[in-house]
Enzyme design. Sequence first.
Site, PDB file in Angstrom:
ATOM      1  N   LEU A  72      -9.384 -12.667   2.543  1.00  0.00           N
ATOM      2  CA  LEU A  72     -10.498 -13.312   3.242  1.00  0.00           C
ATOM      3  C   LEU A  72     -10.177 -13.669   4.692  1.00  0.00           C
ATOM      4  O   LEU A  72     -11.081 -13.879   5.500  1.00  0.00           O
ATOM      5  CB  LEU A  72     -10.944 -14.573   2.487  1.00  0.00           C
ATOM      6  N   CYS A 175      -2.489  16.533  14.664  1.00  0.00           N
ATOM      7  CA  CYS A 175      -1.910  17.050  15.910  1.00  0.00           C
ATOM      8  C   CYS A 175      -0.911  16.033  16.466  1.00  0.00           C
ATOM      9  O   CYS A 175       0.110  16.382  17.038  1.00  0.00           O
ATOM     10  CB  CYS A 175      -2.980  17.252  16.982  1.00  0.00           C
ATOM     11  N   CYS A 189       0.000  -3.886   6.021  1.00  0.00           N
ATOM     12  CA  CYS A 189      -0.472  -5.274   6.075  1.00  0.00           C
ATOM     13  C   CYS A 189       0.178  -6.127   5.012  1.00  0.00           C
ATOM     14  O   CYS A 189       0.554  -7.273   5.253  1.00  0.00           O
ATOM     15  CB  CYS A 189      -1.975  -5.327   5.826  1.00  0.00           C
ATOM     16  N   CYS A 250      -5.891  21.479  12.061  1.00  0.00           N
ATOM     17  CA  CYS A 250      -6.945  22.037  12.934  1.00  0.00           C
ATOM     18  C   CYS A 250      -6.457  23.218  13.769  1.00  0.00           C
ATOM     19  O   CYS A 250      -7.204  23.722  14.607  1.00  0.00           O
ATOM     20  CB  CYS A 250      -7.520  20.944  13.834  1.00  0.00           C
TER      21      CYS A 250
END
Length: 257
Positions: A72, A175, A189, A250
């Site tokens: 929270l 990349c 975290c 990509c």
Amino acid sequence: MSTRLTTEQIERYSRQIMVPDLGGAAQMHLRAARVLVIGAGGLGSPAAFYLAAAGIGTLGIVDPDKVELSNLQRQILHRTADIGRQKVDSAKAALTELNPDVEVKTYPVRFDDSNAADIAAEYRFIVDGSDNFDTKFLVNDTAIKLGIAFSHAGIVRLQGQTMTVIPGKSACYRCLFKAPPPPEEILNCQASGILGAVAGTLGTIQATEAIKYLAGFETGLLTDRLLVYDAKNMKFRDVDVKRDPNCASCGDKASRS
Ligand SMILES: [Zn+2]
């Protein structure tokens, strides 16, 4: 869907319709837009709030977890009374309360290889608010394969970074980083901590990029550069990122099957 905004919609969105770079036409684009938010956490919360407030037509929210007390401090979609509830459910309630115009679709699952393409294919932009490298690389590779633009962000302690990727046009996350780091190098975290307001800044930048892209901005997006935020010294800096022709995602020889 009607081709005009209602009187109520014009009033609700008036302050952004007034912005010369946006206007009524952009508002219509936002109303027709579909954005997928991966993670209803520290990044996804502010991003989803601003996207809903701005009138994005459809928001998808993916998160397998339930709300915990320690969430929270930064995951502002959720309230104390939501502890124990599925995050996607408390997210939908909060967003619908803010703006009933927005359709919120919920996915109480982990975004993984088995469902990524099916979920993502319904959307035009992805906000990656995930908290782990495997998901970040999966979001990148899925978005590149499907040709969906997305915003990457990562946060730890008092630092954050973010970049926008437009498949076929700009450098992608792979990349820049090639592959997930070895587990011993990973700060997340849970293990390292995060100031909630730092997550809020990054998530808000992600929402801004989504809105700009969907409103049709062709220049000025956070592409081919990583924005690095150092909250401790209150500095932002840009790191140039070049498209890698040998990128496994990509690059010219990457398989798109
Ligand atoms: Zn790439």
